[in-house]
Write a protein that holds these residues in place. Structure first.
Motif, PDB file in Angstrom:
ATOM      1  N   GLY A 227       1.077  -1.219   0.302  1.00 31.03           N
ATOM      2  CA  GLY A 227      -0.022   0.252  -0.341  1.00 31.03           C
ATOM      3  C   GLY A 227       1.223   1.333  -0.099  1.00 31.03           C
ATOM      4  N   SER A 228       1.747   1.433  -0.563  1.00 29.51           N
ATOM      5  CA  SER A 228       2.900   2.369  -0.368  1.00 29.51           C
ATOM      6  C   SER A 228       2.783   2.787  -2.096  1.00 29.51           C
ATOM      7  N   VAL A 229       3.870   3.625  -2.159  1.00 31.84           N
ATOM      8  CA  VAL A 229       4.122   4.222  -3.128  1.00 31.84           C
ATOM      9  C   VAL A 229       5.362   5.188  -3.487  1.00 31.84           C
ATOM     10  N   GLU A 230       6.379   4.461  -4.332  1.00 31.04           N
ATOM     11  CA  GLU A 230       7.301   5.684  -4.875  1.00 31.04           C
ATOM     12  C   GLU A 230       7.488   6.267  -6.058  1.00 31.04           C
ATOM     13  N   ALA A 234      11.047  15.155 -10.346  1.00 34.73           N
ATOM     14  CA  ALA A 234      11.282  16.484  -9.715  1.00 34.73           C
ATOM     15  C   ALA A 234      10.883  17.220  -8.249  1.00 34.73           C
ATOM     16  N   ARG A 235      11.704  16.259  -7.486  1.00 38.15           N
ATOM     17  CA  ARG A 235      10.607  17.765  -6.405  1.00 38.15           C
ATOM     18  C   ARG A 235      10.226  18.994  -6.170  1.00 38.15           C
ATOM     19  N   SER A 250       6.434   7.919  -1.258  1.00 42.58           N
ATOM     20  CA  SER A 250       7.672   8.747  -1.488  1.00 42.58           C
ATOM     21  C   SER A 250       8.176   9.381  -2.680  1.00 42.58           C
ATOM     22  N   VAL A 251       8.559  10.199  -2.185  1.00 42.22           N
ATOM     23  CA  VAL A 251       9.030  11.475  -3.157  1.00 42.22           C
ATOM     24  C   VAL A 251      10.781  10.831  -3.549  1.00 42.22           C
TER      25      VAL A 251
END
Length: 595
Positions: A227-230, A234-235, A250-251
């Motif tokens: 259930g997480s996403v990476e 670009a921030r 997570s970025v």
């Protein structure tokens, strides 16, 4: 908003650019290089940085390839662009009818003794590469650096558009819930690679500005089974998001994407239809599972909030279209041009103060330009709109609550100047549009099962059109959206919530083009007395703009078709008239009179 656009490569530039590319072929020991209209994200639309096909050849269509060999260069285009390509490419490029002639077949014939053909592995999907290699027995396909990038001295920089949150009142579902729902459906896969910009935008409830006219950001993502996403993006593009993404996303820097793929042990899910070959090659440690992008069907089946937003966007858009059509009727033929048409329509849409962008470059083709299916007017091709001609206008708007796409074909000046043959063609196109609008069908049918209804009246007269009848449309996303479509190649069953276009046409090269387009949404059909089919579906019309009844030959219509057209116009008047000023309301009343 109109931007004057001149061809990226003028015909006189084509020979020099092709010669420079061939010098790179010699340097690399290659016999050819394939240039698709594609980018690393494998979406339909590309940023200026990735317009390699247009830069090299001058062809600006939305799909195609160039195969540049040492002694010939083919530009492969489908039926939408057969007329356009002839006008845009230099003589050093040969137009090729695609997909009737495939890339592999053409290359194999051109290189009967074998050879080495280069490709950029980021610009070909896994499926595309397999088909290419299967058809090239004796010709080696070589993954290499992009040779066009080497010679494109003033290539635009990769896009860095701002990303914003898509509000829950329009999205209809929190992105955390979407992530959990899709992660739970991954089955044995530990992670799923997402490359399509609109999939990532839909999943995370974000919208971007990296692609002209399409509110999507460039990036890559890994949806994990936990259930997480990476998110590899670009921030600096995400500065306005605040804490929208939350703790489950997570970025990470985009340049770390390939390294992250190399660490995955698997199983890892990819969609071979959209995953670049370079991604698959980077998953050298992982067990790979091939399955459809898990965002495609949920994104295509709009929820109640998305459908309600689309209805509101289409009403707003209809008022702008009516004001525009009334303006066209008020102009003296010969006193206004195609660019004037584009500017006026875009100004009417912008007047709502709710327009985010147009949804694609406005098509305004008068007379012979109407026969160019995706014609885009430039300063050099602009022409005055003359009496007795047809004017085809295909356009749309991007609003926060929905995406619109509509085509209307109208008579210019005195409609009596339009001959009966042209009116008959217009009426047959209209009959096809009406046939789909009225359709009820058993659940489970796909677009290919109903496409014939849009063409039957044309076929009766020995006529047809060389494009699909309908494409999917996003909810403040891409105006072309899969996987659903109404076409001979549309194999995905139509489901409630899907929005598709209904746009049959007919084009007589050198004379005129006709296309009539509404957007329609799939919904459950009310049960009929004595119905034995368990569940039937139908279409809800979303577009409410009058059709030029002056071009209709009523004698070609059946009584049910007449009733549908009159009922449609009555509902247009009822819905749109309250949004107009008196002068435009009077025009609409006349345009919506019964046949």
């Amino acid at each position: 908003m109109f931007q004057s656009f001149e061809e990226t490569a003028r015909p006189d530039q084509g020979p020099a650019r092709l010669e420079a590319l061939r010098a790179e072929l010699a340097r690399e020991g290659l016999d050819g290089f394939i240039v698709p209209r594609a980018d690393a994200h494998q979406g339909e639309y590309v940023a200026p940085h990735d317009e390699r096909l247009a830069w090299l050849t001058g062809f600006t269509g939305s799909a195609g390839y160039c195969v540049a060999l040492t002694d010939r260069a083919g530009v492969f285009v489908d039926g939408r662009y057969r007329v356009q390509v002839k006008a845009q490419v230099a003589d050093v490029f040969t137009p090729v009818d695609w997909p009737e002639t495939g890339l592999a077949a053409w290359i194999a014939e051109a290189l009967p003794g074998g050879g080495r053909v280069g490709v950029d592995p980021w610009l070909f999907s896994v499926d595309q590469m397999r088909r290419l290699r299967e058809g090239l027995d004796g010709v080696e396909v070589v993954a290499c650096e992009n040779l066009v990038d080497r010679i494109w001295a003033d290539q635009p920089a990769p896009p860095m558009g701002t990303v914003r949150a898509h509000p829950p009142e329009f999205a209809g579902e929190a992105h955390e819930d979407k992530i959990a729902r899709l992660a739970g459906g991954l089955g044995p896969a530990e992670a799923c690679v997402l490359t399509l910009p609109d999939s990532i935008a839909w999943l995370l409830n974000i919208r971007g500005s990296d692609i002209p006219r399409n509110p999507v950001p460039h990036g890559f993502a890994l949806l994990n089974r936990d259930g997480s996403v990476e998110l590899f993006m670009a921030r600096e593009k995400l500065a306005e998001l605040g804490d929208h993404l939350g703790s489950r996303v997570s970025v990470l820097p985009p340049e770390g994407f390939v390294a992250a793929l190399a660490t995955l042990g698997g199983p890892v899910q990819i969609d071979p239809a959209s995953c670049p070959v370079a991604v698959l090659d980077s998953l050298d440690r992982a067990e790979v599972i091939e399955a459809e992008d898990p965002c495609l069907l949920p994104k295509a089946c709009k929820n109640d909030a998305e459908l309600e937003g689309s209805r509101a966007a289409h009403l707003r858009d209809a008022a702008a279209m009516v004001r525009f059509l009334a303006w066209v009727d008020a102009q003296a033929p010969g006193d206004f041009s195609e660019i004037d048409v584009v500017r006026r329509l875009e100004a009417e849409r912008a007047a709502s103060n709710m327009l985010r962008d147009i949804s694609f470059e406005t098509i305004a083709g008068s007379g012979p330009h109407g026969a160019i299916v995706h014609y885009r007017v430039t300063e050099s091709t602009d022409r005055k709109v003359q009496a007795g001609e047809l004017l085809l206008v295909d356009s749309g708007g991007q609003y926060a609550d929905g995406t619109t796409d509509i085509t209307r074909t109208m008579a210019v000046g005195d409609p009596e100047l339009v001959d009966e043959e042209t009116r008959a063609a217009f009426t047959r196109v209209l009959k096809g549009m009406v046939a789909l609008s009225r359709l009820r069908w058993p659940e489970g049918l796909a677009g290919r099962d109903i496409d014939v209804l849009a063409r039957a009246a044309l076929w009766e007269a020995g006529l047809d059109y060389g494009h699909g009848t309908g494409h999917g449309v996003g909810a403040y996303l891409s105006v072309h959206e899969g996987p659903q479509r109404i076409a001979r190649t549309g194999t995905v069953p139509l489901r409630p919530g899907m929005i598709v276009s209904n746009e049959p046409g007919f084009y007589r090269e050198g004379a005129y083009g006709i296309r009539i387009e509404n957007l329609i949404a799939v919904s459950e059909a009310p049960a009929l007395p004595g119905q034995t089919v368990a569940r039937m579906l139908c279409f809800e019309t979303l577009t409410w703009v009058p059709i030029d009844r002056r071009l209709i030959l009523p004698s070609l219509l059946s009584e049910p078709e007449r009733r549908w057209i009159d009922d449609y116009h009555a509902r247009v008047l009822e819905r749109v008239a309250p949004l107009l000023e008196p002068q435009d309301r009077a025009w609409l009343e006349a345009a919506c009179a019964p046949l």
